[in-house]
Design a protein around this motif. Structure first.
Motif, short mmCIF file in Angstrom:
data_model
loop_
_atom_site.label_atom_id
_atom_site.label_comp_id
_atom_site.label_asym_id
_atom_site.label_seq_id
_atom_site.Cartn_x
_atom_site.Cartn_y
_atom_site.Cartn_z
N HIS A 69 -12.69 -9.73 -11.55
CA HIS A 69 -12.31 -8.68 -10.61
C HIS A 69 -10.85 -8.56 -10.55
CE1 HIS A 69 -16.24 -10.82 -9.44
NE2 HIS A 69 -16.64 -9.52 -9.04
N PRO A 70 -10.02 -8.03 -11.37
CA PRO A 70 -8.82 -8.00 -11.41
C PRO A 70 -8.26 -6.69 -10.47
CG PRO A 70 -9.45 -7.15 -13.38
CD PRO A 70 -10.73 -7.78 -12.71
N GLU A 71 -7.06 -7.29 -10.01
CA GLU A 71 -6.41 -5.99 -9.01
C GLU A 71 -5.09 -6.03 -9.04
OE1 GLU A 71 -7.78 -3.69 -6.71
OE2 GLU A 71 -9.73 -4.19 -7.38
N PRO A 72 -4.33 -5.07 -8.97
CA PRO A 72 -2.78 -5.02 -8.90
C PRO A 72 -2.16 -5.59 -7.90
CG PRO A 72 -3.91 -2.71 -9.30
CD PRO A 72 -5.07 -3.62 -8.82
N LEU A 73 -1.11 -6.10 -8.03
CA LEU A 73 -0.41 -6.64 -7.19
C LEU A 73 -0.07 -5.71 -5.73
CD1 LEU A 73 1.17 -9.28 -6.01
CD2 LEU A 73 3.31 -8.40 -7.18
N ILE A 74 0.33 -4.37 -6.22
CA ILE A 74 0.23 -3.39 -5.15
C ILE A 74 -0.54 -2.17 -5.74
CG2 ILE A 74 2.62 -4.38 -4.47
CD1 ILE A 74 3.79 -1.74 -5.52
N LYS A 75 -1.14 -1.48 -4.61
CA LYS A 75 -1.62 -0.28 -4.69
C LYS A 75 -1.31 0.68 -3.74
CE LYS A 75 -5.77 -1.64 -4.43
NZ LYS A 75 -7.49 -1.98 -4.77
N LEU A 76 -1.44 1.83 -3.96
CA LEU A 76 -0.91 3.18 -3.15
C LEU A 76 -2.07 3.87 -2.70
CD1 LEU A 76 2.44 4.35 -4.52
CD2 LEU A 76 2.07 2.64 -2.91
N VAL A 77 -1.94 4.67 -1.37
CA VAL A 77 -2.79 5.38 -0.81
C VAL A 77 -1.81 6.77 -0.66
CG1 VAL A 77 -4.37 6.55 0.60
CG2 VAL A 77 -4.48 4.15 -0.03
N ALA A 78 -1.99 7.81 -1.59
CA ALA A 78 -1.18 8.94 -1.82
C ALA A 78 -2.26 10.19 -1.83
CB ALA A 78 -0.33 8.88 -3.08
N ASP A 79 -1.94 11.22 -0.93
CA ASP A 79 -2.51 12.63 -1.11
C ASP A 79 -4.01 12.12 -0.64
OD1 ASP A 79 -0.34 13.84 -1.24
OD2 ASP A 79 -0.48 14.02 -3.58
N GLY A 80 -4.26 11.02 0.08
CA GLY A 80 -5.60 10.49 0.42
C GLY A 80 -6.56 10.02 -0.56
N ALA A 81 -5.92 9.59 -1.79
CA ALA A 81 -6.67 8.84 -2.80
C ALA A 81 -5.83 7.60 -3.19
CB ALA A 81 -6.76 9.98 -4.22
N GLU A 82 -6.83 6.62 -3.60
CA GLU A 82 -6.13 5.40 -4.23
C GLU A 82 -5.64 5.62 -5.39
OE1 GLU A 82 -7.79 1.00 -3.90
OE2 GLU A 82 -8.63 2.37 -5.67
N GLN A 83 -4.36 4.98 -5.58
CA GLN A 83 -3.46 4.98 -6.85
C GLN A 83 -3.09 3.72 -7.30
OE1 GLN A 83 -2.61 8.12 -7.80
NE2 GLN A 83 -3.63 9.14 -6.04
N LEU A 84 -3.43 3.32 -8.60
CA LEU A 84 -3.17 2.29 -9.29
C LEU A 84 -1.97 2.43 -10.18
CD1 LEU A 84 -6.71 1.36 -10.50
CD2 LEU A 84 -5.77 0.95 -8.28
N PRO A 85 -1.24 1.53 -10.30
CA PRO A 85 -0.12 1.30 -11.21
C PRO A 85 -0.37 1.43 -12.58
CG PRO A 85 -0.16 -0.89 -10.31
CD PRO A 85 -1.18 -0.24 -9.59
N THR A 86 0.49 2.15 -13.36
CA THR A 86 0.26 2.51 -14.79
C THR A 86 1.19 1.74 -15.63
OG1 THR A 86 1.48 4.33 -14.74
CG2 THR A 86 -1.02 4.47 -14.52
N ALA A 87 2.40 1.30 -14.87
CA ALA A 87 3.25 0.61 -15.79
C ALA A 87 4.26 -0.22 -14.85
CB ALA A 87 4.32 1.57 -16.38
N LEU A 88 4.72 -1.57 -15.44
CA LEU A 88 5.69 -2.44 -14.53
C LEU A 88 6.81 -2.66 -15.62
CD1 LEU A 88 5.86 -4.20 -12.12
CD2 LEU A 88 4.62 -5.95 -13.29
N SER A 89 8.02 -2.70 -14.79
CA SER A 89 9.07 -3.11 -15.52
C SER A 89 10.00 -3.91 -14.48
CB SER A 89 10.19 -2.15 -15.93
OG SER A 89 10.48 -1.17 -14.41
N TYR A 90 10.88 -5.02 -15.08
CA TYR A 90 11.49 -5.90 -14.28
C TYR A 90 13.11 -5.79 -14.46
CZ TYR A 90 12.95 -10.40 -12.29
OH TYR A 90 13.62 -11.40 -11.70
#
Length: 919
Positions: A69-90
């Motif tokens: 049951h993997p989940e991102p460290l953060i997610k967003l809700v934007a324009d009424g829909a859930e958004q998952l991250p597609t890339a991560l940099s440091y």
């Protein structure tokens, strides 16, 4: 200088070493784990898209992530829909991760700092293309495979070996999940809910158990513009409330900040204490120890309906006799106020802050502090926030437009749409500065969306009826269950400030946020709760020894809230519910509390001891809810107060063994505590006292039963209560021997033979009417036997009879003791001796004795910490204690706290000292 629990200091040292050995945020991790975050003993692995791939216990290499049951460290809700991250940099130079949400072109910066025992994660910015509405940032949910213990409010999940926690670091970083997003994707089905919290909104919790493990969650909502949100909790049924925008930092997702940590279960409180102090959260001490580990945090209260300037001296005297340090005002469901909202004192407290301060000073002459009840952000209908002109910040559910003009006398309003009238509580609308109670809402025949609202009256709640034009806004008012309006979010700072002003100026040291769930009716979720509660605490000048209760303790108020004390006998709380509450407190690292018990002037000592034994079994404090009048009218006051004093002394000192506490948890068991050395040593008796009495007529006929004595052979003991008329000359035959009581017992009174050779007749308020020497004697043999009863009395009267036996005594002793002089003179130094005895079978480490003297006093000891205490060993510290030269004449309480490594709560003994002028 503030002093922290010894066990917490030791835990902090361990955690500091653990984080030194751990990994810092890095872009050079193993190939399958591109990024890692060190959070104490927890290493969080992140994929190249920002998904949590591992939750590693660095001490043993065990992975606690839920791999299925993997989940991102953060997610967003934007324009009424859930958004998952597609890339991560440091960015190593900035210690900042950038999460890219490719579908919307959004970038979110999260700065990570690994500290001693935990990591902080803070949103540094949200960069969204023009026209993209970023509504919410969701932390996690972080999915784990831990199922053993889930602390939903504290935000900690743990098994026997490891604990993982999430902790919000500011008010807007709300522990939980937005209620309006239940329809968005979520990890495989609804979470499980414990029975003790089943009526609460799931979204209020930082942690929750699932069928496959557990989750940790938090969020921050964007309130830079008008939103539509779920207000309240499931029972309020207000799923679509128009929420006005906020301003400043409160409105933005930027600044959302949490702490994450992993540690051994025994170090959780050490970690939370460190987070609290280092991140400048509210960190109250009670009796010199952090409130989450101080035994003093569970101290019992005396709750009085008639506490006033005229009864304060007597009330505090009664409390002192019971060993209780706080008298608390609850004259009704509201508190000692003219109205809630502005919270101005009523006549019982002198009608002013100055009058309340005088009441506090009166109680202080007996060393007793004062507490008051509040109803949080609910607003009485007679408060100045309502009448004559309602405050513009009162909470509403939304508004509709008038489709026709409304004159000043018409009782029918025509509006566009009916959405705001669906669900919720209360029936009031606001148009301009007028409040209007309404009844039916019906659709106008032939219209597309016009509705007719039938008004019950005009100019409701002291407002002025007025004419209103077509197109004016008609807002439906939020309404709480106590028939009150609710303050909206913009009013919270004013209410918090007023409450803080009360405590700063009057010296009142305890309170309750009753109805605290009403803060969510403002429409901002538990962010509103955080703003109200924490906003008050941040303005209190001295929070040490300030005890607050609440109808709920949520993730964002866990640090500030002193305790919860669910349960009121007068409102039908069951024993099963009280027991379930104890489990909630324990898994959320809160002091155990037994709720508010009732004392009536007809109660016997044994009635109260049943409650006190249950409190002792769970190490739970409680409140004795009664009145000064009840004590004044009872013949049993001295016995009841002494019972509370001794039971609470034994409980706070941790005198009962685990075996004894287990036995006392039996709901059908009664217990009696007999003092041998006050405050130090007692005899504990199990009492066979049937909950259901035997019933027999008082008509001269004989009633016979089989009675089983579960204890040793002993003299006859009986309690007889007549109903329907008096009882005359009752007699009891046991084993062929008859005992006769030549007396008359009035209906509603009682006859009690305690086996000492003398019986007493009481009226219904426990005043002695007659002392009787029984004719004859009888003994209960061990085991089953025949028992007979005979008496005469009024026609139709009956006797309710209980036969009583007691066990042989179990001797118990207080591990921690304090010996202090009964009286001292202002400015004079006295010796006070404190000791702690290890009554267990294991060697204790880091044993420390601490005397948190009253404000202005000095307590100086040669040393107070001992490396070890072997089984049976006693450690002793003698203190030089000095009250100030200008000390107020009167009574004081002087506690000693004993702590050691691994102790959940300190153990405590309290001496009573009177300051009086030298003779």
């Amino acid at each position: 200088m503030k002093k922290r629990n010894t066990a917490l200091r030791a835990a902090t040292a361990v955690l500091a070493m653990a984080v030194t050995a751990s990994f810092a945020p890095s872009a050079s991790a193993a190939p399958d784990v591109p990024f890692t975050i060190a959070a104490g003993s927890l290493q969080i692995g992140l994929s190249s898209s920002g998904t949590v791939t591992s939750l590693l216990d660095t001490a043993n290499g065990h992975d606690y992530s839920s791999s299925e049951h993997p989940e991102p460290l953060i997610k967003l809700v934007a324009d009424g829909a859930e958004q998952l991250p597609t890339a991560l940099s440091y960015d190593e130079a900035e210690s900042t991760y950038t999460f890219t949400f490719g579908d919307k072109g959004i970038k979110v910066g999260v700065k990570v700092a690994s500290k001693a025992g935990y990591a902080t994660l803070e949103v540094t910015g949200v960069d969204a293309p023009e026209g993209v509405d970023v509504q919410t940032l969701l932390w996690g949910p972080i999915t784990t495979n831990i199922t053993k213990t889930v602390g939903e409010s504290v935000g900690v999940v743990r098994d026997n070996d490891f604990a993982i926690g999430i902790h919000g670091l500011n008010d807007k970083s709300v522990g939980g999940w937005p209620d309006e997003y239940k329809n968005l994707s979520y990890p495989d089905g609804p979470p499980k809910t414990d029975p003790s919290t089943k009526s609460w909104a799931f979204g209020w919790f930082s942690a929750s158990q699932t069928d496959w493990g557990s989750i940790l969650q938090a969020y921050t909502y964007d309130h830079t513009k008008t939103r539509h949100r779920f207000a309240g909790w499931p029972g309020t049924k207000t799923p679509d409330v128009t929420v006005p925008p906020l301003s400043g930092d409160d409105a933005q997702i930027k600044g959302s900040k949490i702490a994450l940590f992993g540690t051994a279960p025994g170090n959780v409180l050490g970690t939370l204490s460190r987070i609290g102090t280092k991140e400048r959260l509210i960190h109250t001490e009670i009796d010199g120890e952090w409130g989450k580990t101080s035994q003093g945090a569970s101290q019992s209260f005396l709750v009085l309906s008639d506490l006033s300037t005229s009864t304060a001296a007597k009330a505090s005297e009664l409390a002192r006799k019971a060993g209780i340090r706080t008298v608390y005002s609850l004259p009704n469901s509201v508190g000692p106020w003219q109205s809630t909202g502005h919270y101005k004192f009523n006549g019982q407290f002198g009608s002013s802050d100055e009058g309340a301060a005088g009441l506090v000073r009166t109680a202080a002459t007996n060393g007793v502090s004062v507490g008051v009840h509040t109803l949080s952000n609910t607003i009485n209908t007679n408060d100045a926030y309502v009448t004559p002109v309602p405050h513009p910040g009162l909470a509403t559910m939304g508004s509709v437009k008038l489709t026709r003009p409304l004159d000043s006398s018409s009782t029918t309003v025509y509006v566009e749409g009916n959405t705001i009238f669906n669900g919720g509580m209360g029936n009031a609308i606001r148009i301009g500065d007028e409040l209007l109670p309404y009844g039916a809402v019906t659709k106008v025949d032939g219209s597309a969306n016009e509705y007719q609202v039938t008004l019950k009256s005009r100019g409701g709640w002291g407002t002025t009826a007025a004419a209103h034009p077509e197109g004016a806004d008609a807002a439906r008012m939020m309404w709480y269950a106590y028939s009150q309006f609710d303050a909206g979010m913009t009013m919270f700072p004013e209410i918090s400030s007023r409450l803080a002003e009360i405590f700063n100026t009057t010296g009142i040291k305890s309170m309750s946020f009753d109805g605290l769930e009403a803060a969510t009716l403002a429409g901002y979720g538990t962010f509103g709760t955080n703003k109200l509660v924490n906003g008050m605490y941040r303005q209190i000048k001295d929070t040490d020894d300030f005890i607050s209760e609440a109808s709920n303790v949520l993730p964002g108020t866990w640090d500030s809230a002193g305790r919860m004390s669910w349960g009121e006998e007068s409102h039908g709380t069951t024993l099963a519910q009280l027991v379930a509450h104890q489990a909630f407190y324990e898994r959320n690292y809160l002091p155990n509390m037994w709720g508010w018990t009732v004392y009536n002037n007809s109660d016997s000592v044994l009635d109260q001891e049943w409650r006190l034994a249950k409190m002792a079994a769970y190490n739970a404090g409680g409140a004795m809810r009664t009145s000064v009048g009840a004590f004044n009218s009872s013949g049993n006051t001295a016995g009841v107060l002494e019972a509370w004093k001794q039971w609470e002394a034994a409980r706070n000192a941790h005198a009962f063994t685990e075996k004894q506490k287990t036995a006392m948890k039996d709901p059908n068991s009664y217990w009696h505590l007999e003092t041998t050395v006050p405050g130090k040593e007692w005899n504990l008796y199990n009492v066979d006292y049937p909950k259901t009495a035997l019933s027999a007529p008082n008509n001269g006929t004989t009633s016979t039963w089989t009675y089983t004595n579960t204890h040793q052979e002993q003299p006859l003991q009986i309690k007889l209560v007549p109903t329907g008329g008096k009882t005359t000359n009752p007699s009891v035959t046991v084993g062929g021997k008859t005992v006769t009581y030549h007396t008359t017992v009035p209906s509603g009174g009682s006859l009690v033979d305690d086996g000492t050779g003398t019986a007493k007749v009481y009226d219904h308020t426990m005043h002695v009417l007659d002392t009787v020497t029984p004719e004859g004697s009888a003994t209960f043999a061990a085991g089953a036997q025949s028992v007979s009863y005979n008496a005469t009395g009024d026609n139709g009267s009956k006797a309710q009879i209980r036969f009583i036996t007691v066990s042989t005594p179990e001797k118990i002793s207080a591990p921690v003791t304090i010996d202090a002089p009964a009286t001292v003179a202002p400015g004079a130094t006295s010796e006070v001796t404190t000791s702690y005895t290890n009554r267990g079978t294991d060697t204790l480490k880091g044993v420390e004795l601490n005397v948190p003297a009253p404000k202005g006093w000095k307590a100086v000891g040669p040393h107070s910490k001992f490396a070890t205490a072997e089984p049976g060993q006693t450690v002793t510290v003698t203190w030089k204690v000095t009250p100030p030269a200008d000390a107020t004449i009167g009574g004081y309480f002087l506690p000693v706290q004993a702590t050691y490594e691994g102790a959940r709560f300190s153990s405590e003994a309290v001496a009573q000292i009177t300051v009086q002028k030298a003779s």
